[in-house]
Design a protein around this motif. Sequence first.
Motif, PDB file in Angstrom:
ATOM      1  N   ARG A  35       0.855  -1.182   0.000  1.00 20.89           N
ATOM      2  CA  ARG A  35       0.000   0.000   0.000  1.00 20.89           C
ATOM      3  C   ARG A  35       0.890   1.231   0.000  1.00 20.89           C
ATOM      4  NH1 ARG A  35      -4.484   2.103   4.296  1.00 20.89           N
ATOM      5  NH2 ARG A  35      -5.495   3.510   2.830  1.00 20.89           N
ATOM      6  N   SER A  40      -2.331   5.968  -1.104  1.00 28.23           N
ATOM      7  CA  SER A  40      -3.128   4.935  -0.433  1.00 28.23           C
ATOM      8  C   SER A  40      -3.573   3.803  -1.346  1.00 28.23           C
ATOM      9  CB  SER A  40      -4.356   5.540   0.264  1.00 28.23           C
ATOM     10  OG  SER A  40      -3.944   6.457   1.247  1.00 28.23           O
ATOM     11  N   TYR A  42      -3.441   0.221  -3.245  1.00 26.94           N
ATOM     12  CA  TYR A  42      -2.928  -1.127  -2.998  1.00 26.94           C
ATOM     13  C   TYR A  42      -2.370  -1.691  -4.297  1.00 26.94           C
ATOM     14  CZ  TYR A  42      -5.548  -1.217   1.398  1.00 26.94           C
ATOM     15  OH  TYR A  42      -6.030  -0.965   2.657  1.00 26.94           O
ATOM     16  N   GLU A  62      -1.117  -6.425   5.645  1.00 30.15           N
ATOM     17  CA  GLU A  62      -1.735  -7.734   5.545  1.00 30.15           C
ATOM     18  C   GLU A  62      -3.122  -7.603   4.920  1.00 30.15           C
ATOM     19  OE1 GLU A  62      -2.070 -11.886   8.019  1.00 30.15           O
ATOM     20  OE2 GLU A  62      -1.518 -10.059   9.080  1.00 30.15           O
ATOM     21  N   ALA A  63      -3.358  -8.372   3.860  1.00 30.10           N
ATOM     22  CA  ALA A  63      -4.659  -8.387   3.205  1.00 30.10           C
ATOM     23  C   ALA A  63      -5.653  -9.158   4.062  1.00 30.10           C
ATOM     24  CB  ALA A  63      -4.546  -9.022   1.819  1.00 30.10           C
ATOM     25  N   SER A  64      -6.918  -8.895   3.838  1.00 30.25           N
ATOM     26  CA  SER A  64      -7.970  -9.575   4.594  1.00 30.25           C
ATOM     27  C   SER A  64      -8.021 -11.070   4.292  1.00 30.25           C
ATOM     28  CB  SER A  64      -9.330  -8.963   4.256  1.00 30.25           C
ATOM     29  OG  SER A  64      -9.680  -9.240   2.905  1.00 30.25           O
ATOM     30  N   GLY A  67     -11.885 -12.353  -1.019  1.00 28.69           N
ATOM     31  CA  GLY A  67     -11.990 -11.770  -2.342  1.00 28.69           C
ATOM     32  C   GLY A  67     -13.065 -12.473  -3.148  1.00 28.69           C
ATOM     33  N   LEU A  95      -8.803  -9.519  -4.688  1.00 31.33           N
ATOM     34  CA  LEU A  95      -8.864  -9.355  -3.235  1.00 31.33           C
ATOM     35  C   LEU A  95      -9.808  -8.212  -2.869  1.00 31.33           C
ATOM     36  CD1 LEU A  95      -5.066  -9.732  -2.419  1.00 31.33           C
ATOM     37  CD2 LEU A  95      -6.868 -11.459  -2.160  1.00 31.33           C
ATOM     38  N   SER A  96     -10.344  -8.247  -1.679  1.00 33.62           N
ATOM     39  CA  SER A  96     -11.232  -7.190  -1.195  1.00 33.62           C
ATOM     40  C   SER A  96     -10.573  -5.819  -1.290  1.00 33.62           C
ATOM     41  CB  SER A  96     -11.650  -7.452   0.251  1.00 33.62           C
ATOM     42  OG  SER A  96     -12.367  -8.651   0.340  1.00 33.62           O
ATOM     43  N   GLU A  97      -9.256  -5.792  -1.152  1.00 29.79           N
ATOM     44  CA  GLU A  97      -8.506  -4.536  -1.222  1.00 29.79           C
ATOM     45  C   GLU A  97      -8.318  -4.045  -2.660  1.00 29.79           C
ATOM     46  OE1 GLU A  97      -7.630  -6.702   2.503  1.00 29.79           O
ATOM     47  OE2 GLU A  97      -7.592  -7.295   0.405  1.00 29.79           O
ATOM     48  N   GLY A  98      -8.597  -4.890  -3.653  1.00 27.76           N
ATOM     49  CA  GLY A  98      -8.506  -4.475  -5.052  1.00 27.76           C
ATOM     50  C   GLY A  98      -7.526  -5.230  -5.925  1.00 27.76           C
TER      51      GLY A  98
END
Length: 143
Positions: A35, A40, A42, A62-64, A67, A95-98
């Motif tokens: 990140r 900000s 990812y 750390e990713a969740s 996804g 992933l949820s983060e993108g």
Amino acid sequence: MTQAEFDYAAPAPPATGEEAVWFEHCRGHRLMIQRCSRCSGYQFPPRSVCKQCLAGSPDWVEASGRGTVFTYTIQHREAPGFAGRRPYVVAMVELSEGPRLLSRIVGSDDIHIGMAVEVRWASIGNDFDVPVFVSAGEPASAG
């Protein structure tokens, strides 16, 4: 689902730079992505600069581990390390983060685009672990 369903024999990929750091996190069963502290954003795969704003040295977070399946293919040909495991699923997981990463989907016969998944860990030998994904809600006992 047992750990044996996740594990397979494969040569460890050569890793240098940021990739070596990522694989070291995998040994600890931590799905890490980068990140940027400036914008900000990812990113994955890891790089020495942010792919969006070119700021140097993105932070590791750390990713969740959650996804969705972005796309996938079902492999019917046997590949090294997958003897007797045909067919197997290779998917691009968003992933949820993108960021998206290429991995296997294990333990589900109902794979579809948009399917919710979560990370588990597979040993490929020589103290080398890689992320694999299962349908969200699968028991956490494997991995």
